[in-house]
Design a protein around this motif. Structure first.
Motif, PDB file in Angstrom:
ATOM      1  N   GLN A  57      -6.864 -17.734  18.042  1.00 49.31           N
ATOM      2  CA  GLN A  57      -7.134 -18.278  19.371  1.00 49.31           C
ATOM      3  C   GLN A  57      -8.443 -19.074  19.367  1.00 49.31           C
ATOM      4  N   TYR A  60      -7.832 -22.294  17.524  1.00 53.45           N
ATOM      5  CA  TYR A  60      -7.046 -23.174  18.392  1.00 53.45           C
ATOM      6  C   TYR A  60      -7.952 -23.867  19.416  1.00 53.45           C
ATOM      7  N   PRO A 120      -2.058 -24.428  26.158  1.00 55.30           N
ATOM      8  CA  PRO A 120      -2.411 -23.020  25.943  1.00 55.30           C
ATOM      9  C   PRO A 120      -1.331 -22.054  26.433  1.00 55.30           C
ATOM     10  N   LEU A 124      -0.614 -19.351  23.488  1.00 54.30           N
ATOM     11  CA  LEU A 124      -1.041 -17.959  23.620  1.00 54.30           C
ATOM     12  C   LEU A 124       0.082 -16.940  23.408  1.00 54.30           C
ATOM     13  N   ASN A 127       1.139 -17.072  19.817  1.00 55.04           N
ATOM     14  CA  ASN A 127       0.085 -16.515  18.975  1.00 55.04           C
ATOM     15  C   ASN A 127       0.159 -14.991  18.971  1.00 55.04           C
TER      16      ASN A 127
END
Length: 189
Positions: A57, A60, A120, A124, A127
């Motif tokens: 994260q 990213y 995002p 997210l 991820n």
């Protein structure tokens, strides 16, 4: 304090920290520790997934903010970067989850994804899912490896003795062969 109590006390924190970037080895060791009963399997998976997810994260977000500047430094890899960004746009789900499993892409992958401006709200959840799949797979491999390693470690001293004898025998054979070749060359002169 012995090593087992250190692992029991600080093992989960070490797993989170160790899995922030490249965590395959630490995850495998966490699985072995779970097999040995020092850590709980489910908590090893959660710790490793948390560390991996946080690390990716952050990368990213760095990629979203500074990705263009960072990627310009790799001008000789421009075609590969362009190809990866096309893949991210065509198959974001597979790329985000699969980045964890691609050798050499574990650190650069999230940067590329961030630089490609994948939203995002898509990154997210993927991820998190990818981190859980990755953590479960490598922790399980470590756990199963602990099944194989445990009996071997139990008899480590015998393995070392056998290894020493093997090295001595190989050394004796190689030394004798060298001596015989040298002796035959001397007779031929």
């Amino acid at each position: 304090m012995d090593i087992n109590s250190l692992i029991a006390h600080y093992g989960y924190a070490a797993l989170v920290i160790g899995s922030l970037a490249e965590g395959e080895t630490i995850t495998l060791l966490g699985g072995v520790a779970a097999h040995q009963g020092l850590l709980k399997f489910a908590l090893v998976v959660v710790s490793v997934a948390l560390g991996g997810m946080i690390g990716d994260q952050v990368l990213y977000l760095v990629g979203r903010r500074f990705g263009g500047k960072i990627l310009r430094r790799f001008s000789r890899h421009r075609s590969k970067i362009h190809y990866a960004q096309k893949m991210i746009q065509r198959r974001p789900y597979l790329f985000v989850i699969g980045t964890r499993f691609m050798y050499g892409f574990r650190v650069i992958g999230p940067l590329l994804i961030g630089a490609s401006h994948l939203p995002p709200k898509i990154f997210l959840p993927l991820n998190i899912l990818g981190a859980l799949i990755w953590a479960l797979l490598f922790t399980t491999l470590g756990y199963l490896g602990g099944e194989v390693i445990a009996p071997w470690l139990h008899h480590l001293d015998q393995h070392i003795k056998h290894g020493i004898w093997l090295v001595l025998i190989i050394g004796l054979v190689v030394g004798t062969r060298w001596w015989l070749k040298r002796r035959s060359r001397q007779k031929a002169q």
